[in-house]
Design an enzyme around this catalytic site. Structure first.
Site, mmCIF file in Angstrom:
data_model
loop_
_atom_site.group_PDB
_atom_site.id
_atom_site.type_symbol
_atom_site.label_atom_id
_atom_site.label_comp_id
_atom_site.label_asym_id
_atom_site.label_seq_id
_atom_site.Cartn_x
_atom_site.Cartn_y
_atom_site.Cartn_z
ATOM 1 N N ARG A 28 -13.796 4.212 8.325
ATOM 2 C CA ARG A 28 -12.389 4.609 8.112
ATOM 3 C C ARG A 28 -12.154 6.002 8.671
ATOM 4 N NH1 ARG A 28 -10.659 3.786 2.184
ATOM 5 N NH2 ARG A 28 -8.677 4.575 3.004
ATOM 6 N N HIS B 240 -4.977 11.869 -3.257
ATOM 7 C CA HIS B 240 -6.184 11.043 -3.310
ATOM 8 C C HIS B 240 -7.316 11.559 -2.432
ATOM 9 C CE1 HIS B 240 -3.354 7.506 -4.549
ATOM 10 N NE2 HIS B 240 -3.608 8.327 -5.553
ATOM 11 N N CYS C 171 -23.178 18.859 -7.173
ATOM 12 C CA CYS C 171 -22.795 20.293 -7.239
ATOM 13 C C CYS C 171 -21.441 20.571 -6.596
ATOM 14 C CB CYS C 171 -23.876 21.134 -6.549
ATOM 15 S SG CYS C 171 -23.865 20.991 -4.741
ATOM 16 N N SER D 237 3.219 0.619 -1.440
ATOM 17 C CA SER D 237 3.498 -0.587 -2.239
ATOM 18 C C SER D 237 3.887 -0.186 -3.666
ATOM 19 C CB SER D 237 2.259 -1.492 -2.250
ATOM 20 O OG SER D 237 1.137 -0.751 -2.732
ATOM 21 N N ASN E 167 10.496 0.813 3.469
ATOM 22 C CA ASN E 167 9.382 -0.132 3.438
ATOM 23 C C ASN E 167 9.909 -1.470 3.937
ATOM 24 O OD1 ASN E 167 7.283 -1.917 2.733
ATOM 25 N ND2 ASN E 167 6.656 -0.560 1.059
ATOM 26 N N PRO E 168 9.245 -2.094 4.962
ATOM 27 C CA PRO E 168 9.730 -3.403 5.417
ATOM 28 C C PRO E 168 9.685 -4.457 4.306
ATOM 29 C CG PRO E 168 8.043 -2.543 6.908
ATOM 30 C CD PRO E 168 8.076 -1.640 5.715
ATOM 31 N N ALA F 23 8.445 2.793 9.121
ATOM 32 C CA ALA F 23 8.660 4.231 8.910
ATOM 33 C C ALA F 23 8.909 4.959 10.230
ATOM 34 C CB ALA F 23 7.437 4.829 8.219
#
Ligand code: BV8
Ligand code: ZN
Length: 261
Positions: free
Chosen positions: A76, A125, A136, A200, A224-225, A242
């Site tokens: 990712r 996030h 640590c 979402s 949002n579509p 967007a």
């Protein structure tokens, strides 16, 4: 331009609100990065070695299969690093100078808002661009950690620390960074405009910010579509990508704010 975003026809009330909006908040999700070529979190194509993202993005998964989770984040990170910000990211940078007070609250971990130049930004996030020691808290660039150890999470290496690196993201079941969440919650509780884009609206506490803005009486716009659980309650829904809707909305906001009164 689709019918939804041909010069936006905003109702009088919304035009007045956009003209007077002093405190704007944007909540962004994975859909904003879709036009940069990154899969959304729950959309098609999201599977990894036949595992669902929700099942991999947990501490349990990391301790059960550290190599698989590490390789998923290395993948990712590589895809995010190879992607470029798209017009949606760039429009949101522009919004920082359109409102006296502006905050972009992102759920995304791809760093594309940061790379587009957004400064008034809170990342709820975390980020796939960094790794952090699970004992640590020592941080290092994900690029470096993956180069050192592509298949397994590398040991921390700090004197006397037996920990190992993990992606610097918030997993399901983990608390969000308290300061970031407090800043986002305070902004949503005092805003007069909130735009939710590319999410979402299923993950909490992030999605709760939309509820907070609605309760506060702010005008809420959803880009949002697809519909979300908040679609019936928002003041304007732009069912468009967007990358198309945000530049159109920028034009509408600039038009409203250049009008007298
Ligand atoms: C917490 C980082 C306190 C990692 C993410 C049971 C046990 C424990 C917790 C819970 C539980 N039940 C519920 C919870 C709370 C849980 C939660 O909300 N679960 C949901 C799924 C029900 N939340 C948590 O665990 C949070 N922590 O509550 O701590 C606690 C502690 C212990 C016990 C209880 C509570 C932590 C949440 C953070 C998780 N980490 N990401 C990683 O990325 O790998 S969240 C993950 O979902 C993503 O990263 C993303 O940030 C987030 C939201 O997803 P979206 O961004 O909305 O993406 P999605 O794919 O869903 O949607 C994309 C949208 O874009 C779609 O609507 C699509 O239509 C649209 N779209 C597509 N193309 C476009 C577009 N839009 C515009 N333009 C386009 N072109
Ligand atoms: Zn350590």
């Amino acid at each position: 331009m689709s019918a939804t975003t041909d010069p936006l026809r905003l109702d009088e009330d919304l035009q007045a609100r956009l003209r007077r909006a002093a405190r704007a908040v944007v909540l962004s999700g994975a859909g904003v990065s879709r036009e940069s070529g990154l899969d959304t979190f729950r959309g098609a194509g999201g599977l990894w070695e036949n595992q669902r993202p929700e099942d991999l993005a947990t501490p349990e998964a990391f301790y059960r299969a550290p190599g698989q989770v590490w390789r998923w984040y290395a993948w990712r990170y590589a895809r995010a690093a190879a992607a470029a910000p798209n017009p949606a990211h760039l429009a949101l940078v522009r919004w920082e100078s359109l409102f006296p007070s502006f905050l972009l609250v992102t759920q995304n971990v791809d760093d594309l808002h940061q790379r587009a130049g957004s400064r008034r930004l809170v990342a709820l996030h975390g980020t796939v661009a960094a790794a952090v020691c699970d004992a640590c808290g020592r941080r290092r660039a994900m690029a470096e950690a993956v180069a050192a150890s592509p298949d397994e999470p590398p040991a921390c290496g700090a004197a006397g620390c037996g920990g190992r690196f993990r992606p610097a993201v918030v997993w399901f079941g983990e608390n969000l960074p308290a300061a970031a969440l407090a800043q986002a919650a305070e902004a949503a509780a005092s805003c007069d405009l909130l735009v939710s884009v590319g999410t979402s609206s299923l993950v909490y506490p992030a999605a709760g910010l939309i509820e907070t803005a609605l309760r506060r009486g702010a005008r809420v716009i959803e880009v949002n579509p697809e519909p979300t659980p908040f679609s019936p309650r928002v003041h304007l829904r732009l069912a468009a990508p967007a990358g198309e809707a945000l530049p159109a909305l920028t034009e509408a906001i600039e038009r409203c704010r250049s009008m007298p009164g």
